[in-house]
Design a protein around this motif. Sequence first.
Motif, PDB file in Angstrom:
ATOM      1  N   ALA A 213       0.807  -1.231   0.016  1.00  0.00           N
ATOM      2  CA  ALA A 213       0.069  -0.127  -0.042  1.00  0.00           C
ATOM      3  C   ALA A 213       0.824   1.388   0.047  1.00  0.00           C
ATOM      4  CB  ALA A 213      -0.824  -0.013   1.403  1.00  0.00           C
ATOM      5  N   LEU A 214       0.600   2.260  -0.977  1.00  0.00           N
ATOM      6  CA  LEU A 214       1.159   3.260  -0.943  1.00  0.00           C
ATOM      7  C   LEU A 214       0.615   4.577  -0.336  1.00  0.00           C
ATOM      8  CD1 LEU A 214       2.793   1.665  -3.249  1.00  0.00           C
ATOM      9  CD2 LEU A 214       3.381   3.799  -4.448  1.00  0.00           C
ATOM     10  N   VAL A 215       1.087   5.129   0.594  1.00  0.00           N
ATOM     11  CA  VAL A 215       0.356   6.170   1.569  1.00  0.00           C
ATOM     12  C   VAL A 215       1.043   7.571   1.534  1.00  0.00           C
ATOM     13  CG1 VAL A 215      -0.876   6.299   3.627  1.00  0.00           C
ATOM     14  CG2 VAL A 215      -0.543   3.992   2.569  1.00  0.00           C
ATOM     15  N   PRO A 216       0.265   8.504   0.952  1.00  0.00           N
ATOM     16  CA  PRO A 216       0.939   9.791   1.411  1.00  0.00           C
ATOM     17  C   PRO A 216       0.729  10.217   2.814  1.00  0.00           C
ATOM     18  CG  PRO A 216      -1.255   9.985   0.445  1.00  0.00           C
ATOM     19  CD  PRO A 216      -0.979   8.483   0.411  1.00  0.00           C
ATOM     20  N   GLY A 217       2.073  10.728   3.307  1.00  0.00           N
ATOM     21  CA  GLY A 217       2.010  10.729   4.760  1.00  0.00           C
ATOM     22  C   GLY A 217       3.100  11.446   5.209  1.00  0.00           C
ATOM     23  N   ALA A 218       3.229  12.019   6.628  1.00  0.00           N
ATOM     24  CA  ALA A 218       4.210  12.355   7.290  1.00  0.00           C
ATOM     25  C   ALA A 218       4.056  12.780   8.719  1.00  0.00           C
ATOM     26  CB  ALA A 218       4.643  13.920   6.587  1.00  0.00           C
ATOM     27  N   GLY A 225      -1.929  22.474   7.799  1.00  0.00           N
ATOM     28  CA  GLY A 225      -1.082  23.066   6.853  1.00  0.00           C
ATOM     29  C   GLY A 225      -0.577  22.065   5.685  1.00  0.00           C
ATOM     30  N   VAL A 226       0.040  21.057   6.218  1.00  0.00           N
ATOM     31  CA  VAL A 226       0.545  19.997   5.239  1.00  0.00           C
ATOM     32  C   VAL A 226      -0.661  19.080   4.296  1.00  0.00           C
ATOM     33  CG1 VAL A 226       1.835  17.801   4.876  1.00  0.00           C
ATOM     34  CG2 VAL A 226       2.580  19.579   6.720  1.00  0.00           C
ATOM     35  N   LEU A 289       6.832  16.840   2.093  1.00  0.00           N
ATOM     36  CA  LEU A 289       5.894  17.964   1.612  1.00  0.00           C
ATOM     37  C   LEU A 289       5.942  19.052   2.879  1.00  0.00           C
ATOM     38  CD1 LEU A 289       2.293  16.292   0.777  1.00  0.00           C
ATOM     39  CD2 LEU A 289       3.544  17.959  -0.289  1.00  0.00           C
ATOM     40  N   SER A 290       6.364  18.606   4.012  1.00  0.00           N
ATOM     41  CA  SER A 290       6.383  19.588   5.165  1.00  0.00           C
ATOM     42  C   SER A 290       7.967  19.971   5.513  1.00  0.00           C
ATOM     43  CB  SER A 290       5.845  19.296   6.304  1.00  0.00           C
ATOM     44  OG  SER A 290       6.043  17.977   6.572  1.00  0.00           O
TER      45      SER A 290
END
Length: 308
Positions: A213-218, A225-226, A289-290
């Motif tokens: 599973a490819l998951v955008p995150g941080a 804001g992110v 992203l952040s």
Amino acid sequence: MTLGVTLGSTSRQLPVDTTVRLAREARDAGLHSAWFGQSFAYDSPSLAAIVGREVPDLHVGTSAIPVFGRHPLLVSSQAQTAQAATGGRYHLGLALGTPHLTETAFGLPYRRPIGLLREFLTALRPLLETGEADFHGELLTATTPYPAAVPGAQPPVPVLVAAMGPQALRVSGELADGILPFLAGPRALAEHIVPAVTAAAEAAGRPAPRIVALVPGAVTSDAEGVRRRAAETLELYERIPSYRRALDLSGADRAADLAVLGDEETVAAEVRRYRDAGATEVVFTATDLSGEEDRRRTWKLLGELSGG
């Protein structure tokens, strides 16, 4: 469960030396794998081969090469070369692509994508396993007048498909080693995607498929804001039918709703949700992203969760 990250993106190309440096950092953080998108810039199997050669112990993968505009013989050569260069740590991801990119970039009609995927995989598997093929389909032909095996390309390169729709999942379960769903949340995985591809694999007598599973995150202190920045980056996927369906099945209105953002406890809990939904591996995307501080914080947590 193993955890990995993507390095760069199709919209942000990093110098090769920078990519190698980041791959070392990912390895040192305890991450299992690093993945590369396929754009019209870098050739992702070549980049994976370089990184895997330079960074021992780190698995490298492509996510994902569209089958339109490619041929199984050429993809097999790329994948086997990367496998030999990395000592068996390369993972090949394939995708259907989109009508817009296929027709605009290659001038090819986007017709019968599922049929092409089936024939592509049918021709590719014996090439990766034996270096030989004798396939004559409706949409492509692949034969080997000369052997196509690459010395040292063992074990055979695992093949994963960026599949989320019912037909693509059925073909992937029958002919591939697993899938690479992106923007498919835990609900969509547990209730629709994992059962479909697993049933297809069982019916074909194949092992349980990998679910990467490819998951955008941080990990970040500025989740809202992110998320706003993620909304801008991910908005284009909301107009692609396969992603729109996955978002709907996930209970998400916007793609950014599926971005995993927050402190370490929040992100760790979401990783566990993906595991419980059937993911065998989780690969975080857009971890930069952040900014660099949050990226390092994210990679540190993922390495710890991966047992690094």
